[in-house]
Design an enzyme around this catalytic site. Structure first.
Site, PDB file in Angstrom:
ATOM      1  N   LYS A   1     -21.562  -0.728  54.418  1.00  0.00           N
ATOM      2  CA  LYS A   1     -22.414  -0.398  53.276  1.00  0.00           C
ATOM      3  C   LYS A   1     -23.844  -0.860  53.566  1.00  0.00           C
ATOM      4  O   LYS A   1     -24.544  -0.226  54.348  1.00  0.00           O
ATOM      5  CB  LYS A   1     -21.819  -0.974  51.997  1.00  0.00           C
ATOM      6  CG  LYS A   1     -20.512  -0.245  51.638  1.00  0.00           C
ATOM      7  CD  LYS A   1     -19.915  -0.611  50.299  1.00  0.00           C
ATOM      8  CE  LYS A   1     -18.780   0.332  49.928  1.00  0.00           C
ATOM      9  NZ  LYS A   1     -17.458  -0.246  49.994  1.00  0.00           N
TER      10      LYS A   1
ATOM     11  N   HIS B   1     -19.853  -4.536  47.917  1.00  0.00           N
ATOM     12  CA  HIS B   1     -21.024  -3.949  47.258  1.00  0.00           C
ATOM     13  C   HIS B   1     -22.096  -5.000  46.963  1.00  0.00           C
ATOM     14  O   HIS B   1     -22.886  -4.819  46.027  1.00  0.00           O
ATOM     15  CB  HIS B   1     -20.623  -3.252  45.957  1.00  0.00           C
ATOM     16  CG  HIS B   1     -20.022  -1.898  46.165  1.00  0.00           C
ATOM     17  ND1 HIS B   1     -20.774  -0.777  46.455  1.00  0.00           N
ATOM     18  CD2 HIS B   1     -18.730  -1.486  46.143  1.00  0.00           C
ATOM     19  CE1 HIS B   1     -19.973   0.272  46.582  1.00  0.00           C
ATOM     20  NE2 HIS B   1     -18.732  -0.131  46.397  1.00  0.00           N
TER      21      HIS B   1
ATOM     22  N   SER C   1     -17.464  -1.347  41.219  1.00  0.00           N
ATOM     23  CA  SER C   1     -18.399  -0.346  41.727  1.00  0.00           C
ATOM     24  C   SER C   1     -18.572   0.867  40.835  1.00  0.00           C
ATOM     25  O   SER C   1     -19.520   1.629  40.999  1.00  0.00           O
ATOM     26  CB  SER C   1     -17.973   0.090  43.125  1.00  0.00           C
ATOM     27  OG  SER C   1     -16.702   0.699  43.066  1.00  0.00           O
TER      28      SER C   1
HETATM   29  C1  LIG Z   1     -16.086  -0.046  50.450  1.00  0.00           C
HETATM   30  C2  LIG Z   1     -15.158  -1.103  50.044  1.00  0.00           C
HETATM   31  C3  LIG Z   1     -14.112  -1.512  50.880  1.00  0.00           C
HETATM   32  C4  LIG Z   1     -13.786  -0.805  52.168  1.00  0.00           C
HETATM   33  O1  LIG Z   1     -14.664  -1.199  53.174  1.00  0.00           O
HETATM   34  P1  LIG Z   1     -14.458  -0.559  54.627  1.00  0.00           P
HETATM   35  O2  LIG Z   1     -15.134  -1.505  55.536  1.00  0.00           O
HETATM   36  O3  LIG Z   1     -15.101   0.786  54.576  1.00  0.00           O
HETATM   37  O4  LIG Z   1     -12.991  -0.463  54.859  1.00  0.00           O
HETATM   38  C5  LIG Z   1     -13.328  -2.574  50.479  1.00  0.00           C
HETATM   39  N1  LIG Z   1     -13.535  -3.187  49.297  1.00  0.00           N
HETATM   40  C6  LIG Z   1     -14.517  -2.800  48.465  1.00  0.00           C
HETATM   41  C7  LIG Z   1     -14.710  -3.526  47.171  1.00  0.00           C
HETATM   42  C8  LIG Z   1     -15.345  -1.738  48.802  1.00  0.00           C
HETATM   43  O5  LIG Z   1     -16.299  -1.358  47.963  1.00  0.00           O
END
Ligand SMILES: *Cc1c(COP(=O)(O)O)cnc(C)c1O
Length: 395
Positions: free
Chosen positions: A243, A212, A184
């Site tokens: 997201k 992502h 990311s």
């Molecule tokens: C945002 C993200 C998470 C965390 O996700 P949540 O549902 O907010 O706990 C886990 N892994 C990756 C790669 C992320 O980008």
């Protein structure tokens, strides 16, 4: 006295964080999450730093589905899944996601952090090995820490080192390769084709965290397994609803049937944490309806990212290349990146500067994230602000 000593230790740590210049302030938003937001300090700022890739965080159709769900399913479950916390809507969402991702089955968690936290310990014991990309998300790192398997790390996307680790662990019972689908900070996709080839050659499992990517990468938005042409070859996908899929919260693991079955029996964050709120299930189902009925939002985010990239290129900014709506603007120097972010806000554009240790030393950048919710006018405003700030700073 002991308490005072403890608090003094924490105060000292806080002081150290301030001195190191890594103190985080939170901006407080006074509107819903969308393309232009108000904060307690700024009005009408253009938001280029949310993970709201499809613009669903404040979509009226998603909100309506959530609102309707209160009447049908109530507010909360007050229970874990296996006691009395599973409703039809949870099962529906699991089945729907499995079909969408073309995986055998899906198990829901309160977050992707929990999905990763409950994965490795359940699947791997001391006779096994987990081989992990060095840039993997903190939740994968923490999940791996909880398991007793041998741990090996390879340099970001370094397939030669991954192969070496696979060779070195031939005596292990199970090998699992763990990777983010998208890194990311860079917006780069994992080399899933190569990873799956190696996994097949050495008989290892493949796990991809697609937080992502779920909903907008690949032809049908299924994620990086689709974008990289390896559907059916990835054994485990973890991802988030926090997201692109509406952005509220929640996560899941999609995997081969025996893996999901075992997670339901043994995965600790699933067994010992409350069921996902039914509104989130309903709203996520609506987000999937929207994705599956039209390519519009997906097309929009990628067109927007392409437009923004080409305009920024014209201005002479150095961008990391790629096809993901994460568009990093490379500045290299941490102070330059920080100053640029501050000046951008003065021009009404909210962006975040990232520097060491989040990215390698000397690779500071502003990470922009483009959304389907952005209009061309929004993107022109962002580009105009970058242009003005570049001139102000004589870059
Ligand atoms: C945002 C993200 C998470 C965390 O996700 P949540 O549902 O907010 O706990 C886990 N892994 C990756 C790669 C992320 O980008």
């Amino acid at each position: 006295m002991a308490k005072k000593k403890a608090l003094d230790v924490y105060l000292q740590q806080l002081e150290d964080i301030r001195k190191a210049g890594t103190w985080r302030e939170e901006r407080v938003i006074t509107t819903p999450q969308m393309s232009r937001i108000d904060t307690t300090q700024n009005q009408d700022v253009l938001n280029l730093c949310a993970n709201n890739y499809l613009g669903l965080s404040n979509d009226s159709r998603v909100i309506k589905a959530a609102r309707d769900a209160y009447d049908t399913w109530g507010f909360g479950l007050s229970s874990v899944r296996f006691i009395c916390g599973t409703q039809l809507i949870h099962k529906r969402l699991e089945q729907r996601l499995a079909a969408f991702l073309q995986m055998d089955d899906v198990i829901l968690y309160s977050s992707c952090f929990d999905a990763n936290g409950g994965l490795f310990e359940t699947l791997l014991g001391e006779n096994d090995a987990v081989i992990s990309d060095e840039l993997n998300h903190a939740s994968i790192i923490d999940g791996i820490r909880l398991c007793k398997a041998r741990r090996l790390r390879y340099k970001n996307s370094d397939m030669a080192q991954l192969e070496q680790h696979l060779r070195d662990t031939q005596d292990c019972r199970i090998r699992l390769i763990a990777t983010d689908g998208v890194f990311s900070m860079d917006g780069y996709l994992a080399r899933l084709k190569d990873i799956c080839d190696l996994a097949e050659r050495y008989d290892a499992l493949v796990m991809v965290d697609d937080s992502h990517a779920t909903g907008f990468m690949g032809q049908a938005g299924r994620g990086t397994h689709e974008a990289c042409g390896v559907m059916g070859r990835v054994d485990i996908i973890t991802s988030t609803f926090g997201k692109a899929l509406g952005g509220a919260s929640g996560g899941f693991t999609a995997a081969r049937q025996p893996i999901v079955d075992l997670l339901r029996q043994r995965s600790r964050p699933y067994l010992f944490s409350n069921s996902l709120a039914p509104t989130i299930c309903a709203a996520t189902l609506k987000a999937l309806d929207l994705l599956e009925s039209s390519t519009e939002l997906r097309d929009r985010v990628h067109e927007n990212a392409g437009y923004f990239r080409s305009k920024m290129d014209e201005l002479g900014f150095e961008l990391l290349p790629g096809e993901h709506p994460i568009v990093p603007v490379m500045l290299y120097d941490a102070h330059v990146a920080q100053e640029m972010a501050t000046r951008m806000l003065a021009h009404g554009v909210y962006v975040i500067a990232f520097s060491y240790p989040v990215v390698p030393q000397g690779k500071a950048r502003i990470r922009t994230q483009i959304s389907a919710a952005h209009s061309y006018e929004d993107l022109d405003r962002a580009v105009g602000a970058f242009k003005a700030v570049k001139q102000e700073m004589k870059l």
